[in-house]
Design a protein around this motif. Sequence first.
Motif, short mmCIF file in Angstrom:
data_model
loop_
_atom_site.label_atom_id
_atom_site.label_comp_id
_atom_site.label_asym_id
_atom_site.label_seq_id
_atom_site.Cartn_x
_atom_site.Cartn_y
_atom_site.Cartn_z
N UNK A 198 6.63 7.11 4.68
CA UNK A 198 5.64 6.08 4.38
C UNK A 198 4.58 6.66 3.45
N UNK A 199 5.00 6.95 2.22
CA UNK A 199 4.08 7.52 1.24
C UNK A 199 3.41 6.42 0.42
N UNK A 200 2.26 5.95 0.91
CA UNK A 200 1.49 4.92 0.21
C UNK A 200 0.29 5.60 -0.44
N UNK A 201 0.17 5.49 -1.75
CA UNK A 201 -0.89 6.22 -2.45
C UNK A 201 -2.12 5.37 -2.73
N UNK A 202 -1.99 4.05 -2.66
CA UNK A 202 -3.15 3.19 -2.93
C UNK A 202 -2.94 1.85 -2.26
N UNK A 203 -4.05 1.23 -1.84
CA UNK A 203 -3.98 -0.09 -1.26
C UNK A 203 -3.81 -0.09 0.25
N UNK A 204 -4.29 0.95 0.92
CA UNK A 204 -4.19 0.98 2.38
C UNK A 204 -4.94 -0.18 3.02
N UNK A 205 -5.98 -0.67 2.37
CA UNK A 205 -6.72 -1.79 2.93
C UNK A 205 -5.95 -3.10 2.83
N UNK A 206 -4.78 -3.08 2.18
CA UNK A 206 -3.93 -4.27 2.09
C UNK A 206 -2.84 -4.29 3.15
N UNK A 207 -2.89 -3.35 4.10
CA UNK A 207 -1.84 -3.28 5.11
C UNK A 207 -2.00 -4.32 6.22
N UNK A 208 -3.04 -5.12 6.15
CA UNK A 208 -3.16 -6.22 7.11
C UNK A 208 -1.91 -7.11 7.01
N UNK A 209 -1.28 -7.37 8.14
CA UNK A 209 -0.04 -8.14 8.15
C UNK A 209 1.19 -7.27 8.22
N UNK A 210 1.00 -5.94 8.25
CA UNK A 210 2.13 -5.02 8.38
C UNK A 210 2.32 -4.63 9.84
N UNK A 211 3.52 -4.23 10.20
CA UNK A 211 3.84 -3.74 11.54
C UNK A 211 4.25 -2.28 11.40
N UNK A 212 3.55 -1.40 12.11
CA UNK A 212 3.86 0.03 12.04
C UNK A 212 4.05 0.56 13.46
N UNK A 213 4.65 1.73 13.55
CA UNK A 213 4.83 2.38 14.84
C UNK A 213 3.57 3.18 15.17
N UNK A 214 3.38 3.56 16.45
CA UNK A 214 2.22 4.39 16.79
C UNK A 214 2.16 5.69 15.99
N UNK A 215 3.31 6.32 15.79
CA UNK A 215 3.32 7.56 15.02
C UNK A 215 2.91 7.32 13.56
N UNK A 216 3.38 6.23 13.00
CA UNK A 216 2.99 5.90 11.62
C UNK A 216 1.50 5.62 11.53
N UNK A 217 0.96 4.96 12.55
CA UNK A 217 -0.47 4.66 12.55
C UNK A 217 -1.29 5.94 12.54
N UNK A 218 -0.86 6.93 13.30
CA UNK A 218 -1.57 8.21 13.30
C UNK A 218 -1.52 8.86 11.92
N UNK A 219 -0.37 8.78 11.27
CA UNK A 219 -0.25 9.36 9.93
C UNK A 219 -1.11 8.62 8.92
N UNK A 220 -1.25 7.30 9.10
CA UNK A 220 -2.01 6.49 8.16
C UNK A 220 -3.51 6.52 8.43
N UNK A 221 -3.90 6.99 9.62
CA UNK A 221 -5.30 6.90 10.03
C UNK A 221 -6.29 7.48 9.03
N UNK A 222 -6.08 8.69 8.48
CA UNK A 222 -7.07 9.22 7.52
C UNK A 222 -7.23 8.34 6.29
N UNK A 223 -6.10 7.84 5.75
CA UNK A 223 -6.19 7.00 4.56
C UNK A 223 -6.82 5.65 4.88
N UNK A 224 -6.52 5.11 6.07
CA UNK A 224 -7.14 3.86 6.47
C UNK A 224 -8.64 4.02 6.64
N UNK A 225 -9.05 5.14 7.22
CA UNK A 225 -10.49 5.38 7.40
C UNK A 225 -11.20 5.46 6.05
N UNK A 226 -10.59 6.15 5.09
CA UNK A 226 -11.21 6.23 3.76
C UNK A 226 -11.28 4.86 3.10
#
Length: 237
Positions: free
Chosen positions: A200-228
Amino acid sequence: MPAQRSPRTSRIPPPPPPPPVPRELADLPYAEYLQPFDAGGRLERERAYDTVHFDGEGFRDADAGGAGFVESAFTSVEFDGGRYRRARFNDVWLHTVRWVGADLAETDWTDAEAVSGALAGVEAFEARMRRVTFFNCKFDSVNLRAARLRDVCFVDCLLRDVDFGEAALEGVAFPGSVLDGVRLEKARLARVDLRGAAGLGITAGHDSLRGAIVSPAQLLDLAPALARALGIEVRDD
């Protein structure tokens, strides 16, 4: 005596269904009606190609804008450059088809299936895809900005440097696929299932992930980018 409350139903989405199995040429409902493409012919603008089998063809800088391909099959075909803007692909099957530097902008794809294909340097902005499945395909530097994808499935695919900026994705899934350098700026997502993605290599647009379904492990990986993306400062002091 107070009325008993009904048990609260779970809001957790069910696991994704198993990915579909790619068909063979003989499995197509229109296989017996396919006619070979004239080997010496050229693709033409605005022409209708109905139940045509394109096999082993190489099209270089062809101009088939606005053409319509209906109940047709493509096997071992190479599209090198060329202009196919606003072409329509309805109920088509593609196997080992390569698109390099082609203009597929504003094309319309419905009930299509692509197996072991490749798209590199392709312009497909504002394309429309409905009920399309890609099996083991490679996307490299493909521009899908402002495209509309509905009920599209990428199975065991590689999506490298694919731009979904301002696109609308609904009912899209990526089982077994690797996303590498994918951009989602201002994209609109609804029921986009990322749980089966192998990367799940997303380089831009993390704030557009509303409406996506992810696993708990993926959420942990995405957390830093989502926070930024959301302006959240994380501190431990």
